[in-house]
Design a protein around this motif. Structure first.
Motif, PDB file in Angstrom:
ATOM      1  N   MET A  79       0.824  -1.224   0.000  1.00  0.00           N
ATOM      2  CA  MET A  79       0.000   0.000   0.000  1.00  0.00           C
ATOM      3  C   MET A  79       0.853   1.267   0.000  1.00  0.00           C
ATOM      4  O   MET A  79       0.575   2.196  -0.743  1.00  0.00           O
ATOM      5  CB  MET A  79      -0.908   0.034   1.242  1.00  0.00           C
ATOM      6  CG  MET A  79      -2.197  -0.749   1.062  1.00  0.00           C
ATOM      7  SD  MET A  79      -3.212  -0.059  -0.237  1.00  0.00           S
ATOM      8  CE  MET A  79      -4.415  -1.308  -0.444  1.00  0.00           C
ATOM      9  N   THR A  80       1.896   1.283   0.820  1.00  0.00           N
ATOM     10  CA  THR A  80       2.772   2.462   0.823  1.00  0.00           C
ATOM     11  C   THR A  80       3.429   2.634  -0.539  1.00  0.00           C
ATOM     12  O   THR A  80       3.595   3.743  -1.044  1.00  0.00           O
ATOM     13  CB  THR A  80       3.867   2.376   1.910  1.00  0.00           C
ATOM     14  OG1 THR A  80       4.204   1.010   2.053  1.00  0.00           O
ATOM     15  CG2 THR A  80       3.450   3.020   3.197  1.00  0.00           C
ATOM     16  N   ASP A  81       3.746   1.461  -1.163  1.00  0.00           N
ATOM     17  CA  ASP A  81       4.306   1.526  -2.514  1.00  0.00           C
ATOM     18  C   ASP A  81       3.343   2.224  -3.457  1.00  0.00           C
ATOM     19  O   ASP A  81       3.722   3.096  -4.231  1.00  0.00           O
ATOM     20  CB  ASP A  81       4.552   0.104  -3.048  1.00  0.00           C
ATOM     21  CG  ASP A  81       5.879  -0.444  -2.519  1.00  0.00           C
ATOM     22  OD1 ASP A  81       6.575   0.330  -1.826  1.00  0.00           O
ATOM     23  OD2 ASP A  81       6.183  -1.614  -2.819  1.00  0.00           O
ATOM     24  N   LEU A  82       2.073   1.767  -3.327  1.00  0.00           N
ATOM     25  CA  LEU A  82       1.049   2.360  -4.204  1.00  0.00           C
ATOM     26  C   LEU A  82       0.915   3.841  -3.924  1.00  0.00           C
ATOM     27  O   LEU A  82       0.826   4.667  -4.849  1.00  0.00           O
ATOM     28  CB  LEU A  82      -0.296   1.662  -3.996  1.00  0.00           C
ATOM     29  CG  LEU A  82      -0.424   0.266  -4.629  1.00  0.00           C
ATOM     30  CD1 LEU A  82      -1.840  -0.272  -4.406  1.00  0.00           C
ATOM     31  CD2 LEU A  82      -0.121   0.317  -6.119  1.00  0.00           C
ATOM     32  N   ALA A  83       0.903   4.209  -2.651  1.00  0.00           N
ATOM     33  CA  ALA A  83       0.736   5.622  -2.282  1.00  0.00           C
ATOM     34  C   ALA A  83       1.890   6.443  -2.804  1.00  0.00           C
ATOM     35  O   ALA A  83       1.706   7.539  -3.372  1.00  0.00           O
ATOM     36  CB  ALA A  83       0.612   5.763  -0.769  1.00  0.00           C
ATOM     37  N   SER A  84       3.123   5.915  -2.724  1.00  0.00           N
ATOM     38  CA  SER A  84       4.260   6.719  -3.204  1.00  0.00           C
ATOM     39  C   SER A  84       4.270   6.785  -4.734  1.00  0.00           C
ATOM     40  O   SER A  84       4.613   7.810  -5.336  1.00  0.00           O
ATOM     41  CB  SER A  84       5.576   6.191  -2.635  1.00  0.00           C
ATOM     42  OG  SER A  84       5.915   4.989  -3.272  1.00  0.00           O
ATOM     43  N   LEU A  85       3.865   5.619  -5.358  1.00  0.00           N
ATOM     44  CA  LEU A  85       3.772   5.643  -6.819  1.00  0.00           C
ATOM     45  C   LEU A  85       2.755   6.697  -7.260  1.00  0.00           C
ATOM     46  O   LEU A  85       2.982   7.469  -8.202  1.00  0.00           O
ATOM     47  CB  LEU A  85       3.364   4.265  -7.346  1.00  0.00           C
ATOM     48  CG  LEU A  85       3.237   4.129  -8.867  1.00  0.00           C
ATOM     49  CD1 LEU A  85       4.529   4.535  -9.578  1.00  0.00           C
ATOM     50  CD2 LEU A  85       2.855   2.697  -9.258  1.00  0.00           C
ATOM     51  N   ASN A  86       1.616   6.743  -6.526  1.00  0.00           N
ATOM     52  CA  ASN A  86       0.567   7.725  -6.826  1.00  0.00           C
ATOM     53  C   ASN A  86       1.117   9.140  -6.750  1.00  0.00           C
ATOM     54  O   ASN A  86       0.972   9.936  -7.693  1.00  0.00           O
ATOM     55  CB  ASN A  86      -0.595   7.524  -5.833  1.00  0.00           C
ATOM     56  CG  ASN A  86      -1.824   8.334  -6.267  1.00  0.00           C
ATOM     57  OD1 ASN A  86      -1.851   8.844  -7.382  1.00  0.00           O
ATOM     58  ND2 ASN A  86      -2.818   8.447  -5.385  1.00  0.00           N
ATOM     59  N   SER A  87       1.799   9.452  -5.674  1.00  0.00           N
ATOM     60  CA  SER A  87       2.258  10.843  -5.539  1.00  0.00           C
ATOM     61  C   SER A  87       3.378  11.149  -6.531  1.00  0.00           C
ATOM     62  O   SER A  87       3.458  12.233  -7.115  1.00  0.00           O
ATOM     63  CB  SER A  87       2.665  11.144  -4.096  1.00  0.00           C
ATOM     64  OG  SER A  87       3.839  10.455  -3.802  1.00  0.00           O
ATOM     65  N   HIS A  88       4.184  10.123  -6.804  1.00  0.00           N
ATOM     66  CA  HIS A  88       5.250  10.307  -7.796  1.00  0.00           C
ATOM     67  C   HIS A  88       4.630  10.573  -9.182  1.00  0.00           C
ATOM     68  O   HIS A  88       5.018  11.510  -9.899  1.00  0.00           O
ATOM     69  CB  HIS A  88       6.125   9.057  -7.851  1.00  0.00           C
ATOM     70  CG  HIS A  88       6.984   8.948  -9.081  1.00  0.00           C
ATOM     71  ND1 HIS A  88       8.124   9.700  -9.254  1.00  0.00           N
ATOM     72  CD2 HIS A  88       6.834   8.192 -10.222  1.00  0.00           C
ATOM     73  CE1 HIS A  88       8.652   9.420 -10.432  1.00  0.00           C
ATOM     74  NE2 HIS A  88       7.882   8.498 -11.040  1.00  0.00           N
ATOM     75  N   ALA A  89       3.607   9.755  -9.513  1.00  0.00           N
ATOM     76  CA  ALA A  89       2.963   9.902 -10.822  1.00  0.00           C
ATOM     77  C   ALA A  89       2.322  11.270 -10.955  1.00  0.00           C
ATOM     78  O   ALA A  89       2.494  11.972 -11.965  1.00  0.00           O
ATOM     79  CB  ALA A  89       1.931   8.808 -11.021  1.00  0.00           C
ATOM     80  N   LEU A  90       1.566  11.664  -9.913  1.00  0.00           N
ATOM     81  CA  LEU A  90       0.842  12.946 -10.001  1.00  0.00           C
ATOM     82  C   LEU A  90       1.810  14.120 -10.093  1.00  0.00           C
ATOM     83  O   LEU A  90       1.577  15.074 -10.853  1.00  0.00           O
ATOM     84  CB  LEU A  90      -0.102  13.108  -8.796  1.00  0.00           C
ATOM     85  CG  LEU A  90      -1.293  12.126  -8.772  1.00  0.00           C
ATOM     86  CD1 LEU A  90      -2.179  12.396  -7.558  1.00  0.00           C
ATOM     87  CD2 LEU A  90      -2.115  12.203 -10.056  1.00  0.00           C
ATOM     88  N   SER A  91       2.949  14.041  -9.397  1.00  0.00           N
ATOM     89  CA  SER A  91       3.871  15.176  -9.487  1.00  0.00           C
ATOM     90  C   SER A  91       4.586  15.186 -10.833  1.00  0.00           C
ATOM     91  O   SER A  91       4.875  16.250 -11.395  1.00  0.00           O
ATOM     92  CB  SER A  91       4.837  15.221  -8.298  1.00  0.00           C
ATOM     93  OG  SER A  91       5.610  14.060  -8.282  1.00  0.00           O
ATOM     94  N   ALA A  92       4.829  13.950 -11.407  1.00  0.00           N
ATOM     95  CA  ALA A  92       5.434  13.912 -12.744  1.00  0.00           C
ATOM     96  C   ALA A  92       4.495  14.529 -13.780  1.00  0.00           C
ATOM     97  O   ALA A  92       4.911  15.294 -14.656  1.00  0.00           O
ATOM     98  CB  ALA A  92       5.767  12.483 -13.129  1.00  0.00           C
ATOM     99  N   ILE A  93       3.195  14.185 -13.627  1.00  0.00           N
ATOM    100  CA  ILE A  93       2.200  14.759 -14.555  1.00  0.00           C
ATOM    101  C   ILE A  93       2.180  16.275 -14.393  1.00  0.00           C
ATOM    102  O   ILE A  93       2.199  17.044 -15.373  1.00  0.00           O
ATOM    103  CB  ILE A  93       0.800  14.155 -14.286  1.00  0.00           C
ATOM    104  CG1 ILE A  93       0.789  12.676 -14.732  1.00  0.00           C
ATOM    105  CG2 ILE A  93      -0.294  14.949 -14.987  1.00  0.00           C
ATOM    106  CD1 ILE A  93      -0.427  11.893 -14.264  1.00  0.00           C
ATOM    107  N   ASP A  94       2.178  16.706 -13.179  1.00  0.00           N
ATOM    108  CA  ASP A  94       2.116  18.142 -12.885  1.00  0.00           C
ATOM    109  C   ASP A  94       3.327  18.864 -13.443  1.00  0.00           C
ATOM    110  O   ASP A  94       3.226  19.978 -13.963  1.00  0.00           O
ATOM    111  CB  ASP A  94       2.025  18.322 -11.360  1.00  0.00           C
ATOM    112  CG  ASP A  94       1.612  19.739 -11.018  1.00  0.00           C
ATOM    113  OD1 ASP A  94       0.673  20.233 -11.704  1.00  0.00           O
ATOM    114  OD2 ASP A  94       2.236  20.353 -10.126  1.00  0.00           O
ATOM    115  N   ALA A  95       4.487  18.182 -13.410  1.00  0.00           N
ATOM    116  CA  ALA A  95       5.724  18.836 -13.840  1.00  0.00           C
ATOM    117  C   ALA A  95       5.879  18.884 -15.357  1.00  0.00           C
ATOM    118  O   ALA A  95       6.678  19.665 -15.890  1.00  0.00           O
ATOM    119  CB  ALA A  95       6.924  18.126 -13.215  1.00  0.00           C
ATOM    120  N   ALA A  96       5.098  18.028 -16.081  1.00  0.00           N
ATOM    121  CA  ALA A  96       5.251  18.003 -17.548  1.00  0.00           C
ATOM    122  C   ALA A  96       4.898  19.366 -18.126  1.00  0.00           C
ATOM    123  O   ALA A  96       3.785  19.853 -17.966  1.00  0.00           O
ATOM    124  CB  ALA A  96       4.363  16.938 -18.149  1.00  0.00           C
TER     125      ALA A  96
END
Ligand code: DAH
Length: 390
Positions: A1-18
């Motif tokens: 679950m923590t993996d999923l949560a960190s993947l989620n925040s990593h993904a959303l910030s990558a999207i935001d940074a594009a």
């Protein structure tokens, strides 16, 4: 679950940074492409127990949904920004002055023809046309210039070498002068030639044959002008082998010299745009008019230059007269019932007089510097209210 949560925040910030659509696409491939990290997680669903699927599986799916939604939002935002940027660079400033562009100009001959059409239209004249390749019946015979008439020689006619039946025969060759005549049938004083008859063809030497064509085609009252090209074997500073004339013809009942004089006076005053234009009519001779008159306009010398107006000196501008009864007859009208007047003048010469050119040959050289100097703006259409001289 923590993996999923960190993947989620990593993904959303990558999207935001594009910052661009390309960068966003790279992030999408990283997460959801074939080798993407979220795709890899989705592949594990198959091996999960039903309980696991309920919890971890559901979490993976909602991660995918959240990432997909964030990508969509970001994509729309980037697209809008890209459009805004494009619109900003493509903006047209309507207040900027028009750029310097190469423009053509209206040739003085065309300008003067337009002016003449405008002036005569105002007096109720229509514009008529005839062919430049004419036969000798229309160009001479019907105009009371029979075969033996010296005027035929005076016209320096370009004849076509071989007469060919109308509507048939091979290409004719152009030759100059009297020698060009071949002993073929000439419809000397007869009716207008018909298809099949052998005719001597020529380049019309004047616009007067349009008088004949008009009288044969229309019923009186007739009021026409006929501007166009004419040809004579002649060349110097005031003569070119091709030049332009304008013909005028009025046929009706009770037409007399007074009508002619008024028409020419009104026309010349409008054309030269001055009320002090003085006309002088001199008795003259043309085979197709009786009586005939040459018309001069008076000029005044200003600093050694001739300016139209007044009567210090005289310049010949046109030929005119009452249409000869034989011409009216040749066109099938009764000269006891109908009378008329005619006039003819050189368009190029009128242009030279009005706009001050001194060499006719320059008219047809196609020299852009000359056209730039003497040409008229394309949108300056002559009108009587705005002035015909543009
Ligand atoms: N056709 C004559 C020429 O070319 C000009 C002319 C004179 C025309 C008198 C006319 C006229 O209609 O009446 O020299």
């Amino acid at each position: 679950m923590t993996d999923l949560a960190s993947l989620n925040s990593h993904a959303l910030s990558a999207i935001d940074a594009a910052a661009t659509l390309d960068a966003l696409e790279a992030v999408r491939i990283d997460l959801l492409g074939k080798q993407g990290s979220i795709s890899a997680l989705l592949k594990t669903l198959g091996q999960m127990s039903p309980e696991e699927r309920q919890t971890t599986g559901a979490a993976i799916n909602s991660l995918r949904e959240a990432v997909t939604a964030a990508m969509g939002t970001k994509k729309a935002a980037l697209e809008t920004a890209a459009l805004d940027a494009r619109l900003a660079t493509e903006r047209l400033d309507m207040s900027l002055p028009a750029p310097e562009i190469a423009t053509g100009s209206v040739h003085p001959v065309a300008q003067v023809m337009d002016e003449l059409a405008e002036i005569f239209a105002d007096m109720g004249f229509a514009v008529a046309e005839g062919p430049e390749i004419e036969d000798d019946w229309h160009n001479f015979t019907a105009l009371n210039i029979p075969e033996t008439h010296p005027a035929r020689a005076m016209h320096d006619t370009f004849y076509f070498q071989q007469s060919s039946p109308i509507g048939g025969g091979g290409p004719a060759k152009l030759v100059e002068g009297q020698d060009a005549q071949s002993p073929l049938h000439h419809p000397a004083d007869g009716p207008p030639p018909r298809t099949g008859e052998v005719l001597r063809m020529l380049l019309r030497t004047h616009t007067s044959p349009v008088q004949i064509r008009t009288m044969l085609q229309q019923k009186p009252p007739i009021r026409i002008i006929a501007p166009g090209r004419v040809y004579r074997s002649d060349s110097d500073a005031t003569h070119t082998p091709m030049f332009h004339q304008i013909e005028g013809l009025v046929i009706d009942k009770g037409i007399h010299l007074g009508h002619l004089k008024w028409t020419l006076e009104t026309f010349l005053k409008a054309f030269f745009e001055r009320d002090d234009v003085v006309l002088r009519m001199r008795p003259s001779y043309f085979p197709f008019t009786e009586p005939s008159a040459e018309v001069d306009v008076g000029y005044t010398l200003v600093n050694g230059k001739r300016v139209i107006g007044g009567s210090e000196g005289w310049m010949e501008v046109l030929g005119s007269g009452m249409v000869h009864p034989r011409v009216i007859e040749a066109c099938g009208l009764d000269p006891n019932e109908y009378q008329g007047f005619a006039f003819g003048t050189g368009v190029d010469r009128l242009a030279m007089l009005k706009y001050g050119m001194d060499d006719l040959r320059a008219f047809f050289d196609g020299d852009l510097r000359w056209l730039k100097h003497y040409g008229f703006a394309a949108l300056d259409v002559p009108t009587l209210s705005g002035g015909v001289g543009a």
